[in-house]
Design an enzyme around this catalytic site. Structure first.
Site, PDB file in Angstrom:
ATOM      1  N   SER A 276       0.869  -1.194   0.000  1.00 15.47           N
ATOM      2  CA  SER A 276       0.000   0.000   0.000  1.00 15.47           C
ATOM      3  C   SER A 276       0.901   1.238   0.000  1.00 15.47           C
ATOM      4  O   SER A 276       2.040   1.177   0.471  1.00 15.47           O
ATOM      5  CB  SER A 276      -0.859   0.016   1.257  1.00 15.47           C
ATOM      6  OG  SER A 276      -1.517   1.270   1.396  1.00 15.47           O
TER       7      SER A 276
ATOM      8  N   TYR B 248      -1.970  -0.640  10.376  1.00 16.82           N
ATOM      9  CA  TYR B 248      -2.003  -0.848   8.925  1.00 16.82           C
ATOM     10  C   TYR B 248      -0.708  -0.338   8.286  1.00 16.82           C
ATOM     11  O   TYR B 248      -0.040  -1.062   7.538  1.00 16.82           O
ATOM     12  CB  TYR B 248      -3.224  -0.130   8.336  1.00 16.82           C
ATOM     13  CG  TYR B 248      -3.458  -0.420   6.877  1.00 16.82           C
ATOM     14  CD1 TYR B 248      -3.990  -1.647   6.468  1.00 16.82           C
ATOM     15  CD2 TYR B 248      -3.160   0.521   5.882  1.00 16.82           C
ATOM     16  CE1 TYR B 248      -4.213  -1.916   5.129  1.00 16.82           C
ATOM     17  CE2 TYR B 248      -3.389   0.258   4.541  1.00 16.82           C
ATOM     18  CZ  TYR B 248      -3.920  -0.967   4.168  1.00 16.82           C
ATOM     19  OH  TYR B 248      -4.135  -1.243   2.827  1.00 16.82           O
TER      20      TYR B 248
HETATM   21  N1  LIG Z   1      -8.683  -0.557  -1.519  1.00 16.73           N
HETATM   22  C1  LIG Z   1      -7.662   0.229  -1.318  1.00 16.73           C
HETATM   23  O1  LIG Z   1      -7.787   1.464  -1.430  1.00 16.73           O
HETATM   24  C2  LIG Z   1      -6.303  -0.340  -0.995  1.00 16.73           C
HETATM   25  C3  LIG Z   1      -5.194   0.508  -1.103  1.00 16.73           C
HETATM   26  C4  LIG Z   1      -3.923  -0.016  -0.848  1.00 16.73           C
HETATM   27  C5  LIG Z   1      -3.772  -1.350  -0.521  1.00 16.73           C
HETATM   28  N2  LIG Z   1      -4.887  -2.149  -0.415  1.00 16.73           N
HETATM   29  C6  LIG Z   1      -4.633  -3.552  -0.086  1.00 16.73           C
HETATM   30  O2  LIG Z   1      -5.186  -4.354  -1.112  1.00 16.73           O
HETATM   31  C7  LIG Z   1      -5.415  -5.670  -0.612  1.00 16.73           C
HETATM   32  C8  LIG Z   1      -6.763  -6.133  -1.083  1.00 16.73           C
HETATM   33  O3  LIG Z   1      -7.770  -5.324  -0.489  1.00 16.73           O
HETATM   34  P1  LIG Z   1      -9.028  -4.784  -1.292  1.00 16.73           P
HETATM   35  O4  LIG Z   1      -8.888  -3.325  -1.366  1.00 16.73           O
HETATM   36  O5  LIG Z   1      -9.221  -5.564  -2.535  1.00 16.73           O
HETATM   37  O6  LIG Z   1     -10.202  -5.016  -0.227  1.00 16.73           O
HETATM   38  P2  LIG Z   1     -11.171  -6.241   0.029  1.00 16.73           P
HETATM   39  O7  LIG Z   1     -11.787  -5.980   1.351  1.00 16.73           O
HETATM   40  O8  LIG Z   1     -12.074  -6.425  -1.135  1.00 16.73           O
HETATM   41  O9  LIG Z   1     -10.171  -7.482   0.080  1.00 16.73           O
HETATM   42  C9  LIG Z   1      -9.492  -7.889   1.227  1.00 16.73           C
HETATM   43  C10 LIG Z   1      -9.674  -9.384   1.307  1.00 16.73           C
HETATM   44  O10 LIG Z   1      -8.843  -9.917   2.343  1.00 16.73           O
HETATM   45  C11 LIG Z   1      -9.602 -10.904   3.002  1.00 16.73           C
HETATM   46  N3  LIG Z   1      -9.101 -11.155   4.339  1.00 16.73           N
HETATM   47  C12 LIG Z   1      -8.904 -10.260   5.325  1.00 16.73           C
HETATM   48  N4  LIG Z   1      -8.489 -10.887   6.435  1.00 16.73           N
HETATM   49  C13 LIG Z   1      -8.406 -12.207   6.129  1.00 16.73           C
HETATM   50  C14 LIG Z   1      -8.051 -13.363   6.855  1.00 16.73           C
HETATM   51  N5  LIG Z   1      -7.657 -13.294   8.133  1.00 16.73           N
HETATM   52  N6  LIG Z   1      -8.088 -14.571   6.229  1.00 16.73           N
HETATM   53  C15 LIG Z   1      -8.478 -14.652   4.934  1.00 16.73           C
HETATM   54  N7  LIG Z   1      -8.841 -13.590   4.194  1.00 16.73           N
HETATM   55  C16 LIG Z   1      -8.807 -12.383   4.795  1.00 16.73           C
HETATM   56  C17 LIG Z   1     -11.010 -10.329   3.042  1.00 16.73           C
HETATM   57  O11 LIG Z   1     -11.995 -11.330   3.325  1.00 16.73           O
HETATM   58  C18 LIG Z   1     -11.133  -9.757   1.642  1.00 16.73           C
HETATM   59  O12 LIG Z   1     -11.568 -10.743   0.729  1.00 16.73           O
HETATM   60  C19 LIG Z   1      -5.264  -5.568   0.903  1.00 16.73           C
HETATM   61  O13 LIG Z   1      -4.014  -6.084   1.284  1.00 16.73           O
HETATM   62  C20 LIG Z   1      -5.315  -4.072   1.162  1.00 16.73           C
HETATM   63  O14 LIG Z   1      -4.619  -3.720   2.320  1.00 16.73           O
HETATM   64  C21 LIG Z   1      -6.134  -1.669  -0.638  1.00 16.73           C
END
Ligand SMILES: NC(=O)c1ccc[n+]([C@@H]2O[C@H](COP(=O)([O-])OP(=O)(O)OC[C@H]3O[C@@H](n4cnc5c(N)ncnc54)[C@H](O)[C@@H]3O)[C@@H](O)[C@H]2O)c1
Length: 253
Positions: A142, A155
């Site tokens: 991130s 985070y």
């Molecule tokens: N959306 C944003 O703006 C953003 C920005 C930077 C980084 N990210 C990172 O992107 C990645 C994906 O997130 P996203 O934005 O697609 O959101 P999202 O909520 O759609 O996906 C996150 C996924 O991780 C799974 N998860 C969380 N804890 C878990 C656990 N203990 N066991 C199994 N699965 C688990 C959730 O069920 C979900 O499916 C993450 O690592 C997040 O930190 C997101």
């Protein structure tokens, strides 16, 4: 020829947001995909969609913070598809709070998901990648690795730790294994809407951050999936140990 023909990939957090988009894109490019997530219903939906489109995928439900779940993901890739080439540790959680307000259990839980689960998947997955002749690891980090956000203490800490982790993997396992990290900015997934709940007006908070990007919009899951495909495929064959910011330019301002 498809970019990932004959490759086997594991995608965690593969039932929603960017993980789901990565799983679907990789399968459409010829990879057999082991999809990891917690919801059976959503996992089966992703696998069905991939398989009805002519791709190959299986789902394994489990909490990625458990070492045994990571071991099972690796074993499933090998038993079902005959090897392992690509790891996409992508599951993440926010653990919103400041250092003084976060409950210690929440701190540990956030680091368990965002950092320790990545360690487990690499610990069990890299030996199988080596047996399969090498491959590529693309971790979802991130921009929080570089920049603090209000009440994102656990985070930002966990995402920051992934950059040296991935450089270390690049050093220890090159040239057989390449390891890189994506650092997304604001992307339109369930996670950003959870993050916005910390603001008095969540809709406004999200539209404000979109407006702050140089490209004037939130990222889409597919924007991230396409970068993951590049780093997982041979097109990036001379890139390892790198962190790729993919954020609509928000880190420039
Ligand atoms: N959306 C944003 O703006 C953003 C920005 C930077 C980084 N990210 C990172 O992107 C990645 C994906 O997130 P996203 O934005 O697609 O959101 P999202 O909520 O759609 O996906 C996150 C996924 O991780 C799974 N998860 C969380 N804890 C878990 C656990 N203990 N066991 C199994 N699965 C688990 C959730 O069920 C979900 O499916 C993450 O690592 C997040 O930190 C997101």
């Amino acid at each position: 020829m498809s970019k990932l023909e004959g490759k086997v990939a594991i995608v965690t957090g593969g039932t929603s947001g960017m993980g789901r988009s990565i799983a679907e894109l990789f399968a459409s490019e010829g990879a057999a995909v082991v999809v990891s997530g917690r919801s059976e219903e959503r996992g089966n939906e992703v696998v069905e969609l991939i398989c009805t489109s002519g791709g190959k995928a299986v789902f394994l439900a489990g909490d990625i913070c458990e070492e045994a779940v990571n071991r099972r993901l690796v074993d499933l890739a090998v038993s079902e598809f005959g090897g392992l080439h690509i790891l996409i540790p992508n599951a993440g959680e926010l653990g919103l709070a400041s250092i003084t307000e976060i409950k210690p259990e929440k701190w540990h839980q956030t680091l368990a998901t965002n950092l320790h689960a990545v360690f487990y998947l690499l610990h069990h997955g890299i030996p199988e990648i080596l047996k399969s002749g090498g491959g590529s690891i693309v971790v979802t980090g991130s921009i929080a690795a570089y920049k603090a956000f209000p009440n994102h203490a656990a985070y930002c800490t966990s995402k920051g730790a992934l950059i040296p982790l991935i450089r270390q993997v690049a050093v220890d396992y090159s040239p057989s294994v390449r390891a890189n990290i994506l650092c997304p900015g604001p992307v339109d997934t369930p996670l950003i809407w959870d993050s916005a709940k910390a603001f008095p007006d969540p809709e406004k908070a999200v539209s404000d951050v979109a407006e702050k990007t140089l490209l004037k919009r939130l990222g889409l899951p597919l924007d991230i999936a396409q970068a993951a495909l590049f780093l997982a495929s041979e097109e990036s064959c001379w890139i390892t140990g790198s962190a790729l910011t993919i954020d609509g330019g928000i880190m420039c301002v």
